[in-house]
Design an enzyme around this catalytic site. Structure first.
Site, PDB file in Angstrom:
ATOM      1  N   LYS A 111       4.260  -5.122   6.700  1.00 34.38           N
ATOM      2  CA  LYS A 111       3.350  -4.987   5.437  1.00 34.38           C
ATOM      3  C   LYS A 111       4.190  -5.989   4.601  1.00 34.38           C
ATOM      4  O   LYS A 111       5.012  -6.184   4.475  1.00 34.38           O
ATOM      5  CB  LYS A 111       3.243  -3.356   4.820  1.00 34.38           C
ATOM      6  CG  LYS A 111       2.416  -3.415   3.721  1.00 34.38           C
ATOM      7  CD  LYS A 111       2.526  -1.936   3.260  1.00 34.38           C
ATOM      8  CE  LYS A 111       1.565  -1.614   2.017  1.00 34.38           C
ATOM      9  NZ  LYS A 111       1.622  -0.254   1.612  1.00 34.38           N
ATOM     10  N   SER A 126      -0.457   6.091   1.679  1.00 30.58           N
ATOM     11  CA  SER A 126      -0.684   4.616   1.959  1.00 30.58           C
ATOM     12  C   SER A 126      -0.409   4.161   3.556  1.00 30.58           C
ATOM     13  O   SER A 126      -0.982   3.326   3.972  1.00 30.58           O
ATOM     14  CB  SER A 126      -0.138   3.720   1.192  1.00 30.58           C
ATOM     15  OG  SER A 126      -0.723   3.567  -0.045  1.00 30.58           O
ATOM     16  N   SER A 149      -3.150   1.931   1.000  1.00 35.53           N
ATOM     17  CA  SER A 149      -2.792   0.503   0.821  1.00 35.53           C
ATOM     18  C   SER A 149      -2.373  -0.382   2.122  1.00 35.53           C
ATOM     19  O   SER A 149      -2.552  -1.594   2.034  1.00 35.53           O
ATOM     20  CB  SER A 149      -1.654   0.254  -0.197  1.00 35.53           C
ATOM     21  OG  SER A 149      -0.453   0.854   0.129  1.00 35.53           O
TER      22      SER A 149
END
Lengths: 493, 488
Positions: free
Chosen positions: B81, B180, B156
């Protein structure tokens, strides 16, 4: 105390002092003054994305030392907080500080008042925080040096109990002295390791409520603190007398113009939005740690003053001079421990030692010989090996050369001659060269005795033992005719 | 099998690599080719680090060929990420303000993964600063759901979930502040683990909400999640909030056992307005658990109804301070300006997206003088109550099972005009972050459109082994027929 009889000043000081740790408060970067710009920096003290603070335990120990020396309550559990504001020298956009639950609460500092009881100034709190970097403004650009970012800082906040500029300065000096005794700070105002903001208000005498205060910033010397507070008290008193109102605002001290001037409200009207720092756990201080630090606590100035007053026959003035700096008192005590009489050690320390250290750019311990060597030198005086003046010459030389007392005295030919035969020979030469004066002496001009002593000492380049010279001359002049006057003045070299 | 290497799980790839049936370079190339083929549809990657990945893979092959036993993730290609600082690799947090930021240091978990021999394929898309539930808040365009390109992958960590679901990487790293990891894992039909707060170091992870952020893996299987957890967890001298508890061997906890597992089912989590297919799938899974020897009972988490409100005060308050450092002074984007205030205003106005600005303002307000007690402080009190709810519940059960998200993947643009609706998609995950507990999401079925449904299993603090064991047993029982994404 107040500037006007009708008004009194109310002053509280906020002191920021950098701590003498090897590394910064939340990262491993070196904590040192004077490195090349942005040399002592890392992702943590530059506020890079994702970095986290790690608390330097040494900071805790030093702060507890200060807390104990100021009779503060050491909080078993305290917390860090974020103080939010934007400024280019503040890399994270917040300063890690303490707000609710600081490490030290309350306490006091006692100011010496000559011979009376000390004046006690209460403290509100002592808390920990990180220093910011430094903005450097050039004509074409503004630069930021982050070396100072993350330097450990103590904020020591007094209650508004100071009543005059002089008292505020005395408080500052005492506080600085305490910090230096404890070896937690070098207390250098010019380099910014000891900084002061003053909150000043004025109220009618007898009033119990506080008037509106101004906060004065940029006070980077004791002189400025005193001048700025005096100026501010006068200004506020004049405003009140004229029926005006004091605005609560922040002023900057302008040393060029010798006055304070208000900052624009935009520059200081912050809502800091304090909240507990989620990146650091609660700071737990085990009671054992406090006791351990208490057991190893160095003596503070007040305790040393009390001890000198109790144990040594020194005047208040002497005690004050000897205790202002820990190393000066230490020096004095080391000389006494080495067998020098108290008064002699005190005199020598207050004159020769302090002069040498003041004239030198070196640190105290590098500027003067080790106290054992100074003691050895003074012993030569006591044993009549050298004169007091010779000792002063030797001491000055030792400060520069670093050589020991005996070597220096020898090298400079300062050793005092006490040998009767040598002195007798010189006396004979002087008396025969000055036959006229010897005759006048015998004719009643007894004052000439001093002249003969002087001539002998001069001939021996000042190294003759004056006592022996006196005795030998008395004997020789008596033998030369008359019995010597019973009350001949001693010459005293 | 050679052309489908990218479909391997970590567990299978690890075995094949060690037996030298495949090489790390082959595996990495397969993933890079898969990325080339799929990215035009998905937009899961913000940076593909092809040459770095191949260099790492070559080094892994050397280690695998050596006499020393290869480390746990030797030669395993992962996606990261774009919130993790990787030395020398652009780290944007999907924000304009960090568009060209190249960190001079590695996050602690990146150091751990390097030591474990992993290969980094690149950086994955996300909601800007991890603020969002759909990855639509990325400054670099949304990521699409591999099951339906018109739908969001969740967020997210949407890029992290989509990339794993689409077999672009074997597993990925995500972060979970309010759901997330778990919500995108649910919406993309994979496994996502959010560990106990403090289990994994946060050092080097761009901070959103410091007291809530936690790192975790997104994987194809529960076993892979356990393997990743072992590599990630553990004490870190750079993170004072990181736990010093020893890290158990999570894989060895996977004994397939479900008997006597006490499952708590919070009545508050089966709400009106929930998609019926989600409700059905979760209830069916509960039946299956009971059939396998577990016992299910209803529990109550009475304060969970306040979780979303509480979260949006605490998380935004912390974020308002955490994001203050993006000021244009030291790194990142800087706008042209005449003076300092203009520099701040323009840099932040142009650098941040609307959702980030909304949360900074909300958090700044919650901390402001005169409002602090009513908002931030009250939220902290409610947080304590929520934590106590869970503590009480875990007196009577070993795990708590809920849906991960009230709906399956929604359409792009469906909720962007209504932040509150978007916030509610994390309604089941947020209270877990507030309580600091471990939880995972795993697939438990598909709706009538073929979209995956996620099951959330929550454990007590440091109960990672318990939730992984239960999830693995469920996965191995074969009760849920996994379907590959149809759109890639």
């Amino acid at each position: 105390m107040a500037i006007s009889d009708a008004y009194e000043a109310v002053i509280g000081l906020e002191v920021h002092t950098q701590l003498l740790t090897r590394s910064k408060i939340f990262c491993g970067c070196a904590n040192e003054f004077g490195a090349a710009p942005n040399h002592n920096v890392c992702p943590v003290c530059m506020g890079m994305p994702g970095v986290l603070p790690v608390f330097n335990r040494r900071v805790l120990e030093l702060t507890i030392r200060v807390g104990l020396a100021t009779h503060s309550q050491i909080s078993e559990r305290s917390i860090f907080a974020r103080k939010n504001y934007f400024y280019p020298d503040l890399p994270k956009g917040y300063q890690i500080s303490q707000y609710e639950r600081p490490l030290c609460v309350g306490g006091y500092i006692e100011l010496p008042t000559g011979n009376g009881a000390p004046r006690r100034i209460q403290l509100a709190r002592i808390h920990l925080e990180e220093d910011a970097g430094k903005n450097i403004h050039r004509p074409t650009a503004s630069l930021v040096d982050f070396n100072r970012s993350g330097t450990p800082l103590l904020e020591i906040v007094s209650e508004p109990e100071l009543r005059s500029a002089e008292e505020a300065t005395a408080y500052l000096r005492e506080l600085r002295s305490i910090l230096r005794y404890l070896e937690v700070s070098d207390g250098n105002m010019e380099e910014g390791s000891f900084r002061c903001d003053a909150n000043v208000s004025v109220r009618p005498c007898g009033a119990t409520e506080l008037g509106a205060k101004t906060e004065i910033k940029n006070l980077n010397s004791f002189k400025f603190v005193e001048k700025a507070i005096k100026h501010e008290i006068e200004r506020q008193t004049a405003v009140l007398k004229a029926g005006g109102k004091i605005m609560q605002e922040t002023h900057l001290w302008d040393p060029e113009r010798g006055e304070t001037r208000p900052m624009r409200s935009k520059e200081y009207a912050h809502d800091y939005r304090y909240f507990p720092e989620p990146d650091l756990p609660e700071l737990y201080v085990p009671p054992e740690l406090v006791e351990q630090i208490r057991a190893q606590a160095p003596e503070v100035p007040a305790a040393r003053r009390a001890r000198y007053a109790r144990d040594l026959s020194l005047s208040a003035y002497e005690i004050d001079v000897l205790t202002q700096e820990r190393e000066v008192g230490d020096y004095f005590e080391a000389m006494v421990a080495a067998g020098i009489e108290t008064k002699a050690a005190a005199n020598w320390t207050m004159t020769e030692v302090l002069r040498a250290s003041n004239e030198s750019t070196e640190t105290f311990s590098n500027a003067v010989p080790p106290p054992a060597q100074t003691a050895a030198l003074l012993k030569l005086v006591a044993q009549n090996e050298i004169s007091l003046n010779a000792a002063k010459t030797a001491f000055a030389a030792m400060c520069k050369s670093g050589q020991d007392a005996a070597t220096t005295v020898k090298a400079l030919g300062l050793a005092q001659v006490s040998d009767e035969a040598t002195i007798s020979q010189v006396c004979d030469q002087v008396l025969s060269a000055e036959a006229d004066k010897v005759a006048q002496f015998h004719a009643g001009r007894e004052k000439l005795f001093g002249f003969f002593v002087g001539q002998v000492v001069k001939a021996m380049k000042g190294n003759a033992n004056p006592k022996v010279v006196n005795e030998v001359l008395k004997r020789k002049l008596a033998m030369a005719g008359r019995p010597s006057p019973s009350d001949l003045p001693s010459s005293g070299a | 099998m050679n052309d489908e290497l990218f479909r391997l799980t970590i567990n299978d790839a690890r075995a094949a690599l060690r037996k030298r049936e495949i090489s790390a370079v082959e595996l990495t190339r397969a993933c890079l080719e898969r990325i080339s083929a799929t990215e035009p549809k998905l937009n899961a990657f913000l940076t593909v680090a092809e040459s770095e990945a191949l260099t790492q893979a070559q080094a892994a092959d050397q280690r695998l060929a050596g006499t020393q036993p290869a480390p746990a993730l030797c030669g395993i290609p992962l996606g990261i990420k774009d919130i993790f600082c990787v030395r020398g690799m652009r780290t944007t947090c999907a924000s304009r303000i960090l568009e060209n930021f190249v960190p001079p240091f590695d996050a602690t978990v990146i150091v751990r993964l390097r030591e474990a021999g992993a290969v980094f394929l690149g950086k994955l898309n996300m909601d800007e600063f991890a603020m969002g539930s759909s990855t639509e808040n990325s400054a670099f365009g949304p990521t699409r759901n591999p099951y339906d390109l018109a739908r969001v992958p969740g967020g997210s960590s949407g890029g992290s979930a989509a990339a794993v679901a689409a077999d672009e990487c074997l597993a990925s790293l995500g972060t979970d502040t309010g759901g997330s990891i778990r919500q995108p894992a649910a919406l993309c039909g994979i496994v996502g683990v959010k560990p106990t707060y403090s289990r994994v170091s946060r050092y080097g992870i761009v901070a959103f909400a410091s007291s809530l952020d936690q790192v975790g893996p997104l994987t194809k299987t529960v076993r892979d999640g356990a393997i990743m957890m072992h590599a990630l967890a553990g004490v870190d001298p750079r993170d004072s909030t990181c736990s010093a508890r020893p890290v158990p061997d999570y894989e060895s906890a996977l004994n397939g056992e479900l008997r006597n597992l006490r499952v708590g089912v919070p009545k508050e989590f089966f709400v009106e307005g929930m998609q019926p297919a989600v409700d059905d799938a979760v209830r069916a899974t509960l039946k299956h658990l009971e059939a396998a020897g577990a016992t299910a009972r209803e529990i109550s988490l009475p304060h969970s109804q306040y979780a979303v409100a509480t979260y949006y005060l605490i998380a935004t308050a912390e974020a308002s301070a955490n994001l203050a450092r993006y000021d244009g002074i030291r790194y990142g984007f800087r706008a042209e300006a005449e003076d300092l205030n203009e520099l701040y205003h323009r840099t932040r106005a142009l650098g941040f997206g609307p959702e980030v600005k909304r949360r900074i303002m909300l958090g700044t307000f919650a901390l402001s003088s005169g409002y602090y007690d009513a908002y931030y402080l009250k939220a902290q009190r409610v947080r304590t109550l929520i934590r106590k709810d869970f503590e009480a519940a875990f007196n009577t059960c070993d795990v708590i099972v809920t849906p991960t998200s009230p709906t399956t993947a929604f359409r792009l643009g469906e909720k962007t005009q209504d932040p509150l609706q978007m916030y509610l998609s994390d309604i089941f995950t947020i209270s877990v972050n507030l309580a600091g507990l471990p939880a995972l999401s795993m697939p438990c079925g598909y709706d009538s459109d073929g979209l995956p449904i996620g099951l959330q299993i929550i454990g007590p603090a440091f109960g990672e082994e318990t939730i992984l064991r239960a999830a693995d047993a469920l996965e191995r029982s074969g009760s849920i027929a996994r379907r590959r994404p149809s759109a890639v």
